[in-house]
Enzyme design. Sequence first.
Site, mmCIF file in Angstrom:
data_model
loop_
_atom_site.group_PDB
_atom_site.id
_atom_site.type_symbol
_atom_site.label_atom_id
_atom_site.label_comp_id
_atom_site.label_asym_id
_atom_site.label_seq_id
_atom_site.Cartn_x
_atom_site.Cartn_y
_atom_site.Cartn_z
ATOM 1 N N GLU A 117 0.834 -1.206 0.000
ATOM 2 C CA GLU A 117 0.000 0.000 0.000
ATOM 3 C C GLU A 117 0.870 1.257 0.000
ATOM 4 O O GLU A 117 0.542 2.254 -0.663
ATOM 5 C CB GLU A 117 -0.929 -0.002 1.214
ATOM 6 C CG GLU A 117 -1.908 1.165 1.252
ATOM 7 C CD GLU A 117 -2.862 1.174 0.074
ATOM 8 O OE1 GLU A 117 -3.063 2.270 -0.509
ATOM 9 O OE2 GLU A 117 -3.400 0.107 -0.284
ATOM 10 N N GLU B 44 1.324 6.375 -7.127
ATOM 11 C CA GLU B 44 0.212 7.258 -7.495
ATOM 12 C C GLU B 44 0.615 8.727 -7.412
ATOM 13 O O GLU B 44 0.304 9.524 -8.302
ATOM 14 C CB GLU B 44 -0.989 6.994 -6.590
ATOM 15 C CG GLU B 44 -1.725 5.702 -6.899
ATOM 16 C CD GLU B 44 -2.977 5.540 -6.058
ATOM 17 O OE1 GLU B 44 -3.118 6.294 -5.063
ATOM 18 O OE2 GLU B 44 -3.811 4.685 -6.388
ATOM 19 N N LYS C 160 -1.021 2.924 -12.420
ATOM 20 C CA LYS C 160 -1.787 3.003 -11.172
ATOM 21 C C LYS C 160 -2.579 1.722 -10.932
ATOM 22 O O LYS C 160 -2.635 1.210 -9.801
ATOM 23 C CB LYS C 160 -2.737 4.198 -11.213
ATOM 24 C CG LYS C 160 -2.062 5.549 -11.056
ATOM 25 C CD LYS C 160 -3.113 6.649 -10.959
ATOM 26 C CE LYS C 160 -2.482 7.997 -10.693
ATOM 27 N NZ LYS C 160 -3.496 9.069 -10.527
ATOM 28 N N ASP C 161 -3.199 1.202 -11.990
ATOM 29 C CA ASP C 161 -4.007 -0.012 -11.853
ATOM 30 C C ASP C 161 -3.146 -1.212 -11.472
ATOM 31 O O ASP C 161 -3.546 -2.046 -10.651
ATOM 32 C CB ASP C 161 -4.754 -0.300 -13.157
ATOM 33 C CG ASP C 161 -5.864 0.704 -13.430
ATOM 34 O OD1 ASP C 161 -6.222 1.448 -12.496
ATOM 35 O OD2 ASP C 161 -6.362 0.746 -14.571
#
Length: 232
Positions: A66, A73, A91-92
Amino acid sequence: MNKRRTLLESFDNAINGIIIAFKTQRNMKIHFIIAFAILFLTIVFKLNKIETILVLICVGLVITTELINTAIENAIDLIAKEFEPKAKIAKDVAAGAVLVSALMSLTIGYFLFYDKIKLPIELTLKHIRGISFHVVFLSLIIVAMVIIVVKAITNRTKFMQGGMPSGHSALAFAAATAILMLTNNLIIVSLALFLALLVLESRIEAKIHTVWETLVGAIIGVLVTLLIFKIK
């Protein structure tokens, strides 16, 4: 001396990065809450050394991915001022890494805790499954009353329009908990829980409630309903 100061500054920057991610990223807050809960269960069920190491690896893996996802991001947002298909892909993919680590950790957690929580849950469900459906409505009414009281204490006068705690989350999780108490059908229970989570998510996405407000509401709904079913 300068080298030592640089190392301390690097360490301080790293801690600051974790704090920023926690403050700005909703999912990081959720990961931390789940991590605390899992570590608490690790102590309660007295997991052995190997099991504890597996838990720590899973917790660290999810939080680390995370953090990396957050860094990616922010870096992409800094570079790509307009919509870029490749930026979206990056990002995905980063978000996918978080999902994979979370699912893997969930699977490991299932195998670690299943045997330890199976018997207590079965005994509890066996005790309360004979309760009539009118208890469900009583539970929802009492949950609503508790939410009203808490909102009054926190100076929130509108039940359905934000504030601590979330009334929608409380009622949704109260209903899901009641369904769990009344049926053995795994599909129905899973659907009820999924719908309750959707309610929680919708309140956050609409910016009506914060993560904390929805979680507190959900906890109130679950605990009050369990208490009523236990009493009955």
